[in-house]
Scaffold this motif. Structure first.
Motif, PDB file in Angstrom:
ATOM      1  N   CYS A  87       0.943  -1.123  -0.123  1.00  0.00           N
ATOM      2  CA  CYS A  87      -0.086   0.111  -0.156  1.00  0.00           C
ATOM      3  C   CYS A  87       0.862   1.192   0.071  1.00  0.00           C
TER       4      CYS A  87
ATOM      5  N   CYS B 158      -5.698  -0.524   3.547  1.00  0.00           N
ATOM      6  CA  CYS B 158      -4.907  -1.707   3.934  1.00  0.00           C
ATOM      7  C   CYS B 158      -5.284  -2.123   5.414  1.00  0.00           C
TER       8      CYS B 158
ATOM      9  N   GLY C  71      -1.686   1.880   9.025  1.00  0.00           N
ATOM     10  CA  GLY C  71      -2.286   1.486   7.832  1.00  0.00           C
ATOM     11  C   GLY C  71      -3.321   2.569   7.394  1.00  0.00           C
ATOM     12  N   CYS C  72      -3.867   2.302   6.257  1.00  0.00           N
ATOM     13  CA  CYS C  72      -5.145   3.447   5.738  1.00  0.00           C
ATOM     14  C   CYS C  72      -6.146   2.444   5.450  1.00  0.00           C
TER      15      CYS C  72
ATOM     16  N   CYS D 188       0.326   4.153   1.474  1.00  0.00           N
ATOM     17  CA  CYS D 188       0.291   4.931   2.552  1.00  0.00           C
ATOM     18  C   CYS D 188       1.514   4.828   3.550  1.00  0.00           C
TER      19      CYS D 188
HETATM   20 ZN   LIG Z   1      -2.415   1.816   3.540  1.00  0.00          ZN
END
Ligand SMILES: [Zn+2]
Ligand code: SF4
Ligand code: SF4
Length: 276
Positions: free
Chosen positions: A80, A91, A87-88, A82
């Motif tokens: 990912c 993900c 995480g974001c 980010c």
């Molecule tokens: Zn992410």
């Protein structure tokens, strides 16, 4: 037919591969255990814990709860863009647990984990997390992410992945129907019906050869051997995905590895160095 499904349910699929070398089928088996991504809780932020359990024990237990995984919806954190530790939304999935015991001791179950995504939730609502005594409370946020079994067993998509030889069991004319092999076999491969030996479940055979040991006929009344061109692969899901999906993903992971090698070596071939 090179691939034949012997049995299939959500939890388990059994497939016969014909004409594939054993090592190829084994690479699919290994990929199903270590490379197929599945969701598991990875980060836990404890906001309040007055239970008798250490924070680390609770986090460990949360990590081991199998989660339903819609694979196409999320990215593996390392893939990912980010690059954030927590995480974001592409993900990770946030869970919240807020539980309290008022007047009596009670179990906190997986059903009390509230997920921000309806599709990502514990495979069973009845998995115990902790016990709370009256007046005790637990409040936390937990972040589930995709991961692979090779990093930690909580990310193992399979609970079992077994490769075995394809057995061939046949009767010979020398069989006198004494029935010794029926009691020697623990896999219910044979039975005696109307005074005759029958092969009922040849695929149950695990090639232990106890039946041949027990047979006193000369030559032996049965032939048991493995088919060198066929293998039986059984995959059992830990619950996050259908067993069939795990099998397909495992094949894709193997193809990805092979493609990586092809990409690496598909450039211009260097000339052979001349001897000095
Ligand atoms: Zn992410
Ligand atoms: S080899 Fe073992 S499992 Fe297979 S039929 Fe004989 S006794 Fe049964
Ligand atoms: S295969 Fe051998 S042990 Fe089995 S019934 Fe025939 S003679 Fe008896």
């Amino acid at each position: 037919m090179p691939v034949q499904v012997l049995e299939e349910s959500y939890e388990k699929v059994t497939v016969v591969f014909e004409g594939f070398p054993r090592v190829y089928v084994n690479s699919i088996r290994r990929a199903s255990m270590s490379l197929v991504p599945v969701m598991a809780i990875d980060d836990v932020v404890i906001l309040e814990n007055t239970s008798s359990f250490y924070d680390e024990v609770i986090a460990h237990r949360l990590g081991l709860i199998p989660l339903k995984t819609p694979l196409e919806k999320y990215l593996i954190p390392s893939e990912c863009d980010c690059k954030s530790a927590l995480g974001c939304p592409k993900c990770r999935v946030l869970f919240v647990l807020d539980a309290e015991a008022t007047d009596k001791v009670r179990d906190v179950l997986s059903a009390e984990l509230v997920s921000e995504d309806e599709e990502v939730k514990p495979v069973s609502p009845n998995i115990p997390i902790i016990k709370l005594a009256p007046g005790q409370k637990i409040k936390l946020e937990a972040y589930a992410k995709l991961g692979r079994g090779k990093s930690h067993s909580k990310w193992q998509a399979t609970s079992a992945a077994v490769l075995r030889s394809y057995p061939l069991v046949a009767l010979n004319e020398s069989c006198n129907n004494c029935g010794m092999c029926v009691s020697a076999c623990t896999k219910d491969v044979f039975s005696i019906r109307n005074g005759k030996l029958k092969v009922d479940n040849p695929l149950n055979c695990n090639l232990c050869f106890e039946c041949l040991e027990s047979c006193q006929a000369e030559p032996k009344g049965i032939n048991v051997k493995e088919d060198e061109d066929k293998f039986i692969l059984t995959i059992e899901s830990s619950g996050g995905m259908a067993a069939r999906e795990i099998l397909v993903q495992a094949v894709k992971e193997v193809i990805k590895l092979v493609d990586d090698v092809i990409d690496k070596f598909s450039g211009e071939v260097l000339p052979v160095e001349k001897e000095k």
